[in-house]
Design a protein around this motif. Sequence first.
Motif, PDB file in Angstrom:
ATOM      1  N   THR A 122     -17.389  -2.345  43.640  1.00 53.62           N
ATOM      2  CA  THR A 122     -16.515  -3.480  43.960  1.00 53.62           C
ATOM      3  C   THR A 122     -16.363  -3.674  45.464  1.00 53.62           C
ATOM      4  O   THR A 122     -16.646  -4.757  45.994  1.00 53.62           O
ATOM      5  CB  THR A 122     -15.139  -3.306  43.300  1.00 53.62           C
ATOM      6  OG1 THR A 122     -15.301  -2.854  41.959  1.00 53.62           O
ATOM      7  CG2 THR A 122     -14.388  -4.628  43.287  1.00 53.62           C
ATOM      8  N   SER A 152     -18.854  -5.326  32.534  1.00 53.50           N
ATOM      9  CA  SER A 152     -18.177  -6.396  33.275  1.00 53.50           C
ATOM     10  C   SER A 152     -17.223  -7.165  32.371  1.00 53.50           C
ATOM     11  O   SER A 152     -16.243  -7.754  32.844  1.00 53.50           O
ATOM     12  CB  SER A 152     -19.207  -7.374  33.857  1.00 53.50           C
ATOM     13  OG  SER A 152     -20.145  -6.727  34.676  1.00 53.50           O
ATOM     14  N   GLY A 168     -14.101  -5.863  38.353  1.00 54.40           N
ATOM     15  CA  GLY A 168     -13.678  -6.300  39.674  1.00 54.40           C
ATOM     16  C   GLY A 168     -14.777  -7.052  40.406  1.00 54.40           C
ATOM     17  O   GLY A 168     -14.521  -8.056  41.077  1.00 54.40           O
ATOM     18  N   ARG A 170     -17.178  -8.761  39.012  1.00 50.65           N
ATOM     19  CA  ARG A 170     -17.319 -10.081  38.372  1.00 50.65           C
ATOM     20  C   ARG A 170     -16.260 -11.047  38.897  1.00 50.65           C
ATOM     21  O   ARG A 170     -16.556 -12.212  39.190  1.00 50.65           O
ATOM     22  CB  ARG A 170     -17.189  -9.927  36.855  1.00 50.65           C
ATOM     23  CG  ARG A 170     -17.395 -11.238  36.098  1.00 50.65           C
ATOM     24  CD  ARG A 170     -17.151 -11.049  34.615  1.00 50.65           C
ATOM     25  NE  ARG A 170     -17.472 -12.254  33.886  1.00 50.65           N
ATOM     26  CZ  ARG A 170     -16.712 -12.777  32.940  1.00 50.65           C
ATOM     27  NH1 ARG A 170     -15.556 -12.203  32.616  1.00 50.65           N
ATOM     28  NH2 ARG A 170     -17.089 -13.874  32.308  1.00 50.65           N
ATOM     29  N   SER A 171     -15.029 -10.586  39.022  1.00 49.70           N
ATOM     30  CA  SER A 171     -13.964 -11.432  39.540  1.00 49.70           C
ATOM     31  C   SER A 171     -14.242 -11.832  40.985  1.00 49.70           C
ATOM     32  O   SER A 171     -13.995 -12.980  41.393  1.00 49.70           O
ATOM     33  CB  SER A 171     -12.633 -10.691  39.432  1.00 49.70           C
ATOM     34  OG  SER A 171     -11.557 -11.523  39.805  1.00 49.70           O
ATOM     35  N   GLN A 174     -16.755 -14.623  41.009  1.00 46.26           N
ATOM     36  CA  GLN A 174     -16.136 -15.908  40.665  1.00 46.26           C
ATOM     37  C   GLN A 174     -15.409 -16.509  41.869  1.00 46.26           C
ATOM     38  O   GLN A 174     -15.509 -17.707  42.137  1.00 46.26           O
ATOM     39  CB  GLN A 174     -15.159 -15.723  39.508  1.00 46.26           C
ATOM     40  CG  GLN A 174     -15.812 -15.403  38.181  1.00 46.26           C
ATOM     41  CD  GLN A 174     -14.792 -15.122  37.097  1.00 46.26           C
ATOM     42  OE1 GLN A 174     -13.587 -15.069  37.345  1.00 46.26           O
ATOM     43  NE2 GLN A 174     -15.277 -14.928  35.872  1.00 46.26           N
ATOM     44  N   SER A 175     -14.675 -15.679  42.582  1.00 46.91           N
ATOM     45  CA  SER A 175     -13.945 -16.156  43.758  1.00 46.91           C
ATOM     46  C   SER A 175     -14.905 -16.681  44.814  1.00 46.91           C
ATOM     47  O   SER A 175     -14.676 -17.744  45.421  1.00 46.91           O
ATOM     48  CB  SER A 175     -13.091 -15.026  44.345  1.00 46.91           C
ATOM     49  OG  SER A 175     -12.126 -14.587  43.420  1.00 46.91           O
TER      50      SER A 175
END
Length: 251
Positions: A122, A152, A168, A170-171, A174-175
């Motif tokens: 991450t 994920s 984390g 994956r998030s 996205q951001s």
Amino acid sequence: MTDAVQQKEANTRVAWIAGVGASAGLGAALARRFARGGLSVAVTGRSRERLDAIVAEIERAGGQALALPGDVTIESELAAIARQLVERGTLEVAIFNAAGATRAPTLDLSAGQFEAAWRVTTLGGFLFARAALPPLLATGRGSLLFTGATASLRGRPPFAAFAAAKAGLRSLAQSLAREFGPRNIHVAHVIVDGGIDGERLRTSAPQRVAERGPDGLLDPDDIADAYWYLHQQGRSAWSHEIDLRPFNESF
């Protein structure tokens, strides 16, 4: 440096791949695929010996490659590599393939092991993006791709640390997609939903390889083709996330 040499380097299209290890692994397969696509490939990992072997393999096949060893958890090392890439040419694609594959029952899992998985997977993804985005933005286009996993999307024992770290990542992807997609950077996350038929699995769990049988594992070269496809997508139909699984894998 002559003007001709400077112009040649300015026109060199560069792919940076972090998380490259054995030749029979996904990182190396990605390096070979993007080299076949005409990019000069910079490979990053912790083993200089393994990176040099992959560079030699690509060069024997007529491609261009450069070994840039480094630790994805150390910001200064990634920043130094990014500066070398700018000197080499135009960064067109950056791929984060590193992961801390910690495996242990939760009550046997130490805080240090949990943190180590997070740092590589991450934090490493964040630091890699921080290093790669400025040269991509300077070019005005490019791809930033992340390797995900079944973990994920869902956690299960004995992969609590790995799942938390991959979720984390994956998030984070996205951001980054929502922030930098409007600036013409294609950010995508690839969920590798199944075992990869590479050195790591064949060495650590040969019984699993035997159990899966034909079409039960993902071929690294086929995975690499999917990354190449993502990089080639027109922006009227960008994918942010795709999932890949072998023929015999249930979902």
